[in-house]
Design an enzyme around this catalytic site. Structure first.
Site, PDB file in Angstrom:
ATOM      1  N   HIS A 119       0.825  -1.217   0.000  1.00 42.91           N
ATOM      2  CA  HIS A 119       0.000   0.000   0.000  1.00 42.91           C
ATOM      3  C   HIS A 119       0.853   1.258   0.000  1.00 42.91           C
ATOM      4  O   HIS A 119       0.363   2.329   0.370  1.00 42.91           O
ATOM      5  CB  HIS A 119      -0.955  -0.019   1.211  1.00 42.91           C
ATOM      6  CG  HIS A 119      -1.990  -1.095   1.101  1.00 42.91           C
ATOM      7  ND1 HIS A 119      -2.730  -1.524   2.161  1.00 42.91           N
ATOM      8  CD2 HIS A 119      -2.398  -1.836   0.039  1.00 42.91           C
ATOM      9  CE1 HIS A 119      -3.561  -2.482   1.762  1.00 42.91           C
ATOM     10  NE2 HIS A 119      -3.370  -2.704   0.478  1.00 42.91           N
ATOM     11  N   ALA A 239       0.780  -9.178  18.990  1.00 42.49           N
ATOM     12  CA  ALA A 239       1.937  -9.659  18.228  1.00 42.49           C
ATOM     13  C   ALA A 239       3.239  -9.498  19.007  1.00 42.49           C
ATOM     14  O   ALA A 239       4.129 -10.353  18.944  1.00 42.49           O
ATOM     15  CB  ALA A 239       2.015  -8.879  16.915  1.00 42.49           C
TER      16      ALA A 239
HETATM   17  N1  APR Z   1      -1.155  -7.413  17.721  1.00 43.52           N
HETATM   18  C1  APR Z   1      -1.730  -8.050  16.680  1.00 43.52           C
HETATM   19  N2  APR Z   1      -2.875  -7.645  16.082  1.00 43.52           N
HETATM   20  C2  APR Z   1      -3.467  -6.542  16.584  1.00 43.52           C
HETATM   21  C3  APR Z   1      -2.932  -5.801  17.677  1.00 43.52           C
HETATM   22  C4  APR Z   1      -1.729  -6.291  18.247  1.00 43.52           C
HETATM   23  N3  APR Z   1      -1.152  -5.668  19.310  1.00 43.52           N
HETATM   24  N4  APR Z   1      -3.773  -4.755  17.941  1.00 43.52           N
HETATM   25  C5  APR Z   1      -4.779  -4.831  17.034  1.00 43.52           C
HETATM   26  N5  APR Z   1      -4.600  -5.904  16.235  1.00 43.52           N
HETATM   27  C6  APR Z   1      -5.437  -6.366  15.113  1.00 43.52           C
HETATM   28  C7  APR Z   1      -6.898  -5.989  15.201  1.00 43.52           C
HETATM   29  O1  APR Z   1      -7.619  -6.998  15.905  1.00 43.52           O
HETATM   30  C8  APR Z   1      -7.293  -5.953  13.717  1.00 43.52           C
HETATM   31  O2  APR Z   1      -7.762  -7.226  13.283  1.00 43.52           O
HETATM   32  O3  APR Z   1      -4.948  -5.693  13.961  1.00 43.52           O
HETATM   33  C9  APR Z   1      -5.992  -5.631  12.995  1.00 43.52           C
HETATM   34  C10 APR Z   1      -5.974  -4.253  12.369  1.00 43.52           C
HETATM   35  O4  APR Z   1      -6.947  -4.246  11.351  1.00 43.52           O
HETATM   36  P1  APR Z   1      -7.139  -2.906  10.489  1.00 43.52           P
HETATM   37  O5  APR Z   1      -7.204  -1.740  11.423  1.00 43.52           O
HETATM   38  O6  APR Z   1      -8.265  -3.168   9.548  1.00 43.52           O
HETATM   39  O7  APR Z   1      -5.773  -2.757   9.679  1.00 43.52           O
HETATM   40  P2  APR Z   1      -5.356  -3.547   8.360  1.00 43.52           P
HETATM   41  O8  APR Z   1      -5.879  -4.932   8.368  1.00 43.52           O
HETATM   42  O9  APR Z   1      -3.885  -3.364   8.223  1.00 43.52           O
HETATM   43  O10 APR Z   1      -6.093  -2.689   7.211  1.00 43.52           O
HETATM   44  C11 APR Z   1      -5.804  -3.056   5.873  1.00 43.52           C
HETATM   45  O11 APR Z   1      -7.040  -1.109   5.137  1.00 43.52           O
HETATM   46  O12 APR Z   1      -7.552   1.118   5.482  1.00 43.52           O
HETATM   47  C12 APR Z   1      -6.805   0.250   4.686  1.00 43.52           C
HETATM   48  O13 APR Z   1      -4.815   0.737   3.555  1.00 43.52           O
HETATM   49  C13 APR Z   1      -5.336   0.524   4.835  1.00 43.52           C
HETATM   50  O14 APR Z   1      -3.498  -1.058   4.866  1.00 43.52           O
HETATM   51  C14 APR Z   1      -4.768  -0.768   5.425  1.00 43.52           C
HETATM   52  C15 APR Z   1      -5.809  -1.806   5.031  1.00 43.52           C
END
Ligand code: APR
Length: 253
Positions: A119, A239
């Protein structure tokens, strides 16, 4: 933490491990995720108002200011134990491919190399008009507050406004990064998905491709989604806790 012996053996014997990360891997560094209920970025600011070409065209300073605020958060942050464990894992297995949806540079600052950014990257802006990148890195952001307008710098080649070097909703992902990522997912023995909600495609397809190609898939997420069953595991944990413990259990014994 306890780990299934099948998972530990798969990690020990893997020839090619893919690590696929989302915003959750940077959460313990203090970087907001997008969809977490409490502090998710999109819970306060609908993405369409900031992360689209139309939004930038309508108000370049608002969008540029928001990304400068996100750069400030990253500059203030440090890689966390999850980033460091992923960097260490590269030296423990014959081949590791790191694919991230994140636009921060915390994997690189933890020592990971050849990171595939699906991204884009906050530190790689380019001209909104001619598409070229500036010849020198951006200066450190001057601590703008979220939502403050900051006029984007002018392109040194054509004078147009620089735009953030990230993939906006409705835009295509970088073709070479995407093909490298899918190729690695097809070839790997083990894919470790860390901190992603798995709702944004085509990136979200990557763990599914690995599983369909007979790899083992491990999800590291305090709120893991549904599992297929065989060859798929979940560690319902942060994580920064789970990954160091997993490496200790697999390799330190
Ligand atoms: N360790 C592991 N996972 C975690 C932690 C942690 N400490 N804290 C939160 N999470 C998890 C949440 O439960 C959630 O499932 O991380 C995930 C974050 O999800 P999103 O906020 O949707 O982020 P992401 O999956 O990276 O989004 C994908 O969406 O908005 C677009 O371009 C943006 O790259 C992004 C894409």
């Amino acid at each position: 933490m306890m780990f299934a012996e099948e998972l530990l053996d798969t990690l020990r014997q893997a020839r090619h491990v893919v690590v696929f990360t989302g915003a959750g891997v940077s959460a313990e560094s203090g970087i907001p995720t997008f969809r977490d209920r409490l502090d998710g970025l999109w819970s306060r600011l609908p993405p369409a108002t900031l992360a689209t070409t139309a939004a930038f065209r309508a108000d370049p300073s608002l969008v540029w200011g928001w990304y400068q605020w996100r750069r400030t958060l990253v500059h203030r942050a440090q890689p966390n134990p999850a980033h460091r464990a992923i960097a260490e894992l590269a030296g423990m297995v014959p081949q590791l491919t790191l694919i991230t949806q994140n636009v921060d540079d915390l994997h690189e600052r933890a020592g990971s190399q050849d990171v595939i950014h699906l991204h884009g990257q906050l530190e790689r802006p380019r001209c909104f008009t001619c598409g070229r990148e500036p010849g020198s890195p951006l200066p450190a952001p001057d601590e703008p507050q979220a939502g403050r307008h900051v006029i984007p710098p002018a392109c040194e080649h054509c004078g147009g406004p620089l735009r953030p070097g990230v993939v906006w909703f409705g835009e295509s992902l970088p073709a070479d990064a995407l093909s490298q990522a899918f190729h690695a997912a097809e070839q790997c023995d083990l894919l470790i998905s860390v901190g992603t909600s798995g709702v944004v495609y085509p990136a979200a397809e990557i763990p599914q491709v690995a599983w369909r190609m007979r790899a083992t898939v491990l999800h590291v997420n305090p709120q893991p989604g549904p599992l297929h069953g065989e060859r798929e595991f979940a560690l319902a944990s942060a994580a920064g806790v789970a990954l160091p413990a997993l490496l200790d259990a697999a390799f330190a014994g």
